[in-house]
Design a protein around this motif. Structure first.
Motif, PDB file in Angstrom:
ATOM      1  N   GLY A   3       0.773  -1.230   0.000  1.00 42.22           N
ATOM      2  CA  GLY A   3       0.000   0.000   0.000  1.00 42.22           C
ATOM      3  C   GLY A   3       0.801   1.273   0.000  1.00 42.22           C
ATOM      4  N   GLN A   4       2.121   1.164  -0.028  1.00 46.06           N
ATOM      5  CA  GLN A   4       2.944   2.380   0.019  1.00 46.06           C
ATOM      6  C   GLN A   4       4.295   2.085  -0.605  1.00 46.06           C
ATOM      7  N   GLU A   5       4.850   3.066  -1.313  1.00 44.74           N
ATOM      8  CA  GLU A   5       6.174   2.929  -1.895  1.00 44.74           C
ATOM      9  C   GLU A   5       7.081   4.040  -1.380  1.00 44.74           C
ATOM     10  N   GLY A   6       8.385   3.812  -1.526  1.00 44.96           N
ATOM     11  CA  GLY A   6       9.343   4.748  -0.970  1.00 44.96           C
ATOM     12  C   GLY A   6      10.230   5.382  -2.018  1.00 44.96           C
ATOM     13  N   VAL A   7      11.360   5.921  -1.565  1.00 50.11           N
ATOM     14  CA  VAL A   7      12.327   6.577  -2.440  1.00 50.11           C
ATOM     15  C   VAL A   7      13.724   6.187  -1.978  1.00 50.11           C
ATOM     16  N   ALA A   8      14.700   6.414  -2.862  1.00 50.26           N
ATOM     17  CA  ALA A   8      16.106   6.195  -2.529  1.00 50.26           C
ATOM     18  C   ALA A   8      16.916   7.288  -3.205  1.00 50.26           C
ATOM     19  N   ASP A   9      17.169   8.378  -2.486  1.00 45.84           N
ATOM     20  CA  ASP A   9      17.891   9.528  -3.021  1.00 45.84           C
ATOM     21  C   ASP A   9      19.336   9.484  -2.530  1.00 45.84           C
ATOM     22  N   THR A  10      20.297   9.588  -3.444  1.00 45.92           N
ATOM     23  CA  THR A  10      21.705   9.583  -3.070  1.00 45.92           C
ATOM     24  C   THR A  10      22.446  10.685  -3.803  1.00 45.92           C
ATOM     25  N   ASP A  11      23.498  11.175  -3.158  1.00 43.44           N
ATOM     26  CA  ASP A  11      24.389  12.173  -3.741  1.00 43.44           C
ATOM     27  C   ASP A  11      25.825  11.760  -3.451  1.00 43.44           C
ATOM     28  N   PHE A  12      26.686  11.929  -4.451  1.00 47.02           N
ATOM     29  CA  PHE A  12      28.098  11.602  -4.291  1.00 47.02           C
ATOM     30  C   PHE A  12      28.929  12.713  -4.909  1.00 47.02           C
ATOM     31  N   ALA A  13      29.996  13.106  -4.220  1.00 52.75           N
ATOM     32  CA  ALA A  13      30.926  14.104  -4.741  1.00 52.75           C
ATOM     33  C   ALA A  13      32.327  13.749  -4.269  1.00 52.75           C
ATOM     34  N   ALA A  14      33.306  14.036  -5.099  1.00 52.72           N
ATOM     35  CA  ALA A  14      34.698  13.778  -4.740  1.00 52.72           C
ATOM     36  C   ALA A  14      35.590  14.762  -5.469  1.00 52.72           C
ATOM     37  N   ALA A  15      36.726  15.052  -4.860  1.00 56.10           N
ATOM     38  CA  ALA A  15      37.693  15.962  -5.463  1.00 56.10           C
ATOM     39  C   ALA A  15      39.088  15.537  -5.040  1.00 56.10           C
ATOM     40  N   ALA A  16      40.064  15.817  -5.896  1.00 53.72           N
ATOM     41  CA  ALA A  16      41.451  15.464  -5.590  1.00 53.72           C
ATOM     42  C   ALA A  16      42.391  16.504  -6.167  1.00 53.72           C
ATOM     43  N   LEU A  17      43.428  16.817  -5.409  1.00 56.15           N
ATOM     44  CA  LEU A  17      44.506  17.698  -5.844  1.00 56.15           C
ATOM     45  C   LEU A  17      45.787  16.879  -5.873  1.00 56.15           C
ATOM     46  N   GLY A  18      46.436  16.815  -7.041  1.00 56.61           N
ATOM     47  CA  GLY A  18      47.620  15.985  -7.193  1.00 56.61           C
ATOM     48  C   GLY A  18      48.848  16.772  -7.585  1.00 56.61           C
ATOM     49  N   PHE A  19      49.991  16.226  -7.232  1.00 57.51           N
ATOM     50  CA  PHE A  19      51.283  16.815  -7.567  1.00 57.51           C
ATOM     51  C   PHE A  19      52.242  15.676  -7.889  1.00 57.51           C
ATOM     52  N   SER A  20      53.016  15.793  -8.988  1.00 62.35           N
ATOM     53  CA  SER A  20      54.052  14.804  -9.282  1.00 62.35           C
ATOM     54  C   SER A  20      55.296  15.512  -9.782  1.00 62.35           C
ATOM     55  N   ARG A  21      56.433  14.890  -9.488  1.00 54.12           N
ATOM     56  CA  ARG A  21      57.732  15.492  -9.828  1.00 54.12           C
ATOM     57  C   ARG A  21      58.664  14.384 -10.293  1.00 54.12           C
ATOM     58  N   ASP A  22      59.184  14.518 -11.509  1.00 55.24           N
ATOM     59  CA  ASP A  22      60.144  13.554 -12.030  1.00 55.24           C
ATOM     60  C   ASP A  22      61.521  13.813 -11.434  1.00 55.24           C
ATOM     61  N   LEU A  23      62.115  12.757 -10.898  1.00 52.08           N
ATOM     62  CA  LEU A  23      63.451  12.818 -10.327  1.00 52.08           C
ATOM     63  C   LEU A  23      64.361  11.868 -11.085  1.00 52.08           C
ATOM     64  N   ASP A  24      65.650  11.922 -10.791  1.00 47.61           N
ATOM     65  CA  ASP A  24      66.583  11.025 -11.461  1.00 47.61           C
ATOM     66  C   ASP A  24      66.228   9.563 -11.210  1.00 47.61           C
ATOM     67  N   ALA A  25      65.779   9.242 -10.010  1.00 45.25           N
ATOM     68  CA  ALA A  25      65.542   7.843  -9.638  1.00 45.25           C
ATOM     69  C   ALA A  25      64.123   7.378  -9.906  1.00 45.25           C
ATOM     70  N   GLY A  26      63.189   8.291 -10.189  1.00 44.06           N
ATOM     71  CA  GLY A  26      61.810   7.892 -10.382  1.00 44.06           C
ATOM     72  C   GLY A  26      60.879   9.083 -10.294  1.00 44.06           C
ATOM     73  N   THR A  27      59.645   8.823  -9.898  1.00 39.04           N
ATOM     74  CA  THR A  27      58.623   9.866  -9.812  1.00 39.04           C
ATOM     75  C   THR A  27      58.059   9.938  -8.405  1.00 39.04           C
ATOM     76  N   LEU A  28      58.035  11.136  -7.860  1.00 40.55           N
ATOM     77  CA  LEU A  28      57.418  11.399  -6.566  1.00 40.55           C
ATOM     78  C   LEU A  28      56.070  12.054  -6.807  1.00 40.55           C
ATOM     79  N   SER A  29      55.015  11.531  -6.159  1.00 39.57           N
ATOM     80  CA  SER A  29      53.680  12.101  -6.362  1.00 39.57           C
ATOM     81  C   SER A  29      52.925  12.116  -5.047  1.00 39.57           C
ATOM     82  N   THR A  30      52.034  13.083  -4.925  1.00 45.54           N
ATOM     83  CA  THR A  30      51.152  13.165  -3.761  1.00 45.54           C
ATOM     84  C   THR A  30      49.733  13.440  -4.242  1.00 45.54           C
TER      85      THR A  30
END
Length: 667
Positions: free
Chosen positions: A259-286
């Motif tokens: 006799g009754q129905e419902g709902v399913a409301d969802t929200d999703f958000a994401a963000a990222a800030l990245g940094f990478s630096r090439d070095l003699d031995a490899g790559t450093l990243s954050t």
């Protein structure tokens, strides 16, 4: 025991490194970028994702063509969904995942936050086994799933796609990628979709589980000087759906009366800030990332126990902040990871007009990990890859109950792990590799927010040893590539979710207990063949046996040792044949098989989904600037449950036969 110090934000480090680089110094460094291994690792499956406006079920669609991966989709945008890899997964509501998901460099820890749309990512890599924990900051005891977006290619690219089909399907998407330059790249995407429900409420004369969503993604990449890269990535989804698709077990798959129905409301958000630096031995990243998932409101009414109405209103949210720093070079890689999250939930339940539960809970979690692996060549043709991960997780839990009684539960626990791994690869010839590996896996414990018993709210960690043999070979003359794997896992503390588990306490619905020991054995096969120009045949398959070796019901004393573990199917497989020239007519067809899945440790036949097979096909015409395509899914109109909820005797029916047409244009 808590960590005396918690890692702080890496933003000051990023700023210091970025501002401290002089252009004349950077120009002298080699232009080298070393990334996480994907295609070269025999324990990794790489799946390309074709751009389309056809609404995807996220991981559920991926699982249909990936050996050893399964998703029990409960039809509520991740809430109640179970993602299992090699017999190890999350419980429906309260445990962390055994196979976390990364969206580029944004980690998602718990199954309900996993993507139900793919945000126009171009490929996904499934890293199998606990040895993946030496590559990723967020990791589980089964592996890691890594979605990656495309890097801009030559020239600016734009694409628009429109789909329409039965069940009122309408969908559209648009994306753009700027031409790569020496300093700046931009990619963006926007999609929207809607469809009518698959389930009909004959009492209200309406569809139940209609779905509507909008999602978007934007990524900016900037290189201020050679060898240095800054990136900003933001994505999100807004879903406004009808009720969760739940039908009584044993009745019609796509018809209900209530006799009754419902709902399913969802929200999703994401963000990222990245940094990478090439070095003699490899790559450093954050990477500094933030994600927020929220379900509010979620409501439904079920008819249970011979005709009684059972109403639920649930809210749930999770906000996570993570920082990850990595170094990768030709001889190895390593990094550090820190994450803090807050999960909140509430439940209001009414049985036949009488409130039986009103509660809310909060779980705060902090995770810190150090991880790395190295590569050695002790002899020609041999590679040794030792790895190590150290991890600690702290959680605080508070639950406040007002119905059926006034009570407050407070708990705090911490779990730590020291996780070694070792892989030995023998290069037999230019086309054949054999890899033997042994690794230790770990998944932290946690708390159930749906029990009022203080002594039952907490559950312990899940730990595993996994041994694996993987063989990969390529037959160049016949254009055939094959990978075969065999694995065995010994698991202690196997986490099992129980529903209506406490005798005489109807309101306490769900909690998690630990089985003393479990064993998982499995075989996997992946093969790709190009018998002629423009023809591709792909075959994947797995057989898995997850068995509880030591488990006694803590409430009844019944022993279920020797039974199959819940949520873990007996196997899966897919066969696909495609004819796809550059332009002109094209066609493809495939079938997928999912093995028997039990949803309780008693192996109750009524609460099990027997094996089933789905058939799909596509056909169309490709021209220089796009294509038009007809598609069909579940062409045999197979009736099955994509998930089962044992406590209320209901299941989520899988999608029936669906078809549509899609037009896409690129410029």
């Amino acid at each position: 025991m808590r960590l005396p110090l918690r890692p702080r934000s890496l933003l000051p480090l990023i700023a210091l490194l970025a501002t401290g680089l002089r252009a004349d110094e950077v120009q002298q460094l080699p232009d080298m970028v070393v990334e996480r291994p994907v295609t070269r690792d025999v324990q990794v499956s790489l799946v390309e994702l074709a751009p389309t406006a056809e609404p995807a079920a996220g991981l559920a669609a991926l699982a249909l063509r990936t050996a050893g991966l399964s998703v029990s989709d409960a039809g509520a945008r991740g809430f109640g969904a179970i993602t299992t890899l090699r017999g190890l997964g999350n419980t429906p509501y309260f445990s962390d995942s055994s196979v976390p998901v990364y969206l580029d460099d944004i980690p998602l820890a718990t199954g309900f936050t996993f993507p139900t749309d793919l945000y126009d990512f171009s490929s996904v890599a499934v890293h199998r086994g606990p040895q993946a924990a030496t590559l990723f900051g967020r990791a589980g005891d089964a592996g890691v799933i890594h979605f990656t977006s495309a890097r801009p290619a030559a020239g600016t690219r734009s694409r628009a796609t429109f789909s329409a089909g039965n069940h009122g399907l309408l969908a559209a998407s648009a994306s753009v990628q700027s031409a790569p330059s020496a300093d700046t790249e931009i990619s963006a995407g926007l999609s929207a979709s809607q469809r009518d429900g698959y389930v009909r409420n004959t009492q209200l004369n309406q569809d139940v589980d209609d779905r509507e969503s909008v999602s978007a993604r934007l990524k900016l990449t900037h290189r201020p000087v050679a060898g240095t890269e800054l990136s900003f990535h933001v994505l999100g989804q807004r879903a406004r759906d009808g009720a969760q698709a739940l039908v009584p077990l044993g009745g019609p798959y796509h018809e209900v009366q209530r006799g009754q129905e419902g709902v399913a409301d969802t929200d999703f958000a994401a963000a990222a800030l990245g940094f990478s630096r090439d070095l003699d031995a490899g790559t450093l990243s954050t990477t500094t990332s933030w994600s927020n998932w929220e379900m509010n409101p979620y409501s439904n009414r079920l008819v249970v126990f011979g005709g009684a109405d059972f109403d639920s209103v649930v809210t749930q949210s999770q906000r996570t902040f993570s920082e990850e720093i990595r170094f990768a070079g030709p001889r190895g890689s390593g990094g550090a990871f820190w994450s803090t999250s807050r999960t909140r939930g509430s439940a209001d339940r009414v049985f036949s007009g009488f409130p039986i539960e009103q509660s809310r809970y909060t779980t705060d979690a902090d995770t810190f990990a150090l991880f790395g692996r190295a590569n050695f060549t002790p002899a020609p043709g041999w590679t040794l890859t030792p790895g190590l991960r150290a991890e600690q997780t702290d959680k605080d839990f508070t639950r406040i109950e007002t119905i059926p009684g006034s009570a407050v539960i407070r708990r705090d626990d911490d779990w730590s792990a020291f996780l070694p791994s070792l892989a030995a690869t023998r290069k037999i010839d230019d086309a054949t590799d054999l890899t033997l590996s042994l690794a230790r896996g770990f998944k932290a414990g946690g708390y159930s927010g749906f029990t009022g018993h203080a002594d039952l709210a907490a559950f312990g960690a899940q730990r595993a040893w996994t041994a694996e043999a993987a063989y990969r070979t390529t037959f160049k003359e016949s254009h055939l590539a094959t990978t075969a794997r065999a694995y065995a896992s010994r698991v202690t503390g196997y986490q099992i979710e129980r529903s209506f588990a406490v005798p005489g306490s109807f309101a306490d619905e769900y909690l998690v207990v630990n089985a003393g020991e479990a064993r998982v054995l499995g075989l996997e096969l992946e093969s790709s063949w190009n018998p002629a120009a423009d023809w591709t045949v792909t075959l994947v398959g797995s057989i898995s046996h997850a068995e509880l070796e030591e488990f006694t019901d803590p409430f009844t004393g019944a022993t279920y040792s020797g039974n199959r573990a819940p949520y873990a199917p007996s196997g899966n497989g897919a066969l696909r044949v495609d004819y796809r020239p550059a332009t002109g007519f094209f066609a493809g067809a495939g079938l997928s098989w999912t093995g028997t899945t039990y949803y309780d440790e008693q192996e109750t036949a009524f609460l099990a989904q027997r094996s089933y097979t789905l058939v799909e096909a596509d056909a169309g015409y490709a021209f220089a600037a796009g294509e038009v395509r007809l598609f069909g899914r579940n062409l045999g109109d197979e009736e099955y449950y994509s998930s089962i909820t044992p406590g209320v005797g209901h299941g989520t029916p899988g999608a029936p036969l669906t078809w549509g047409v899609e037009l896409s244009v690129s410029w």
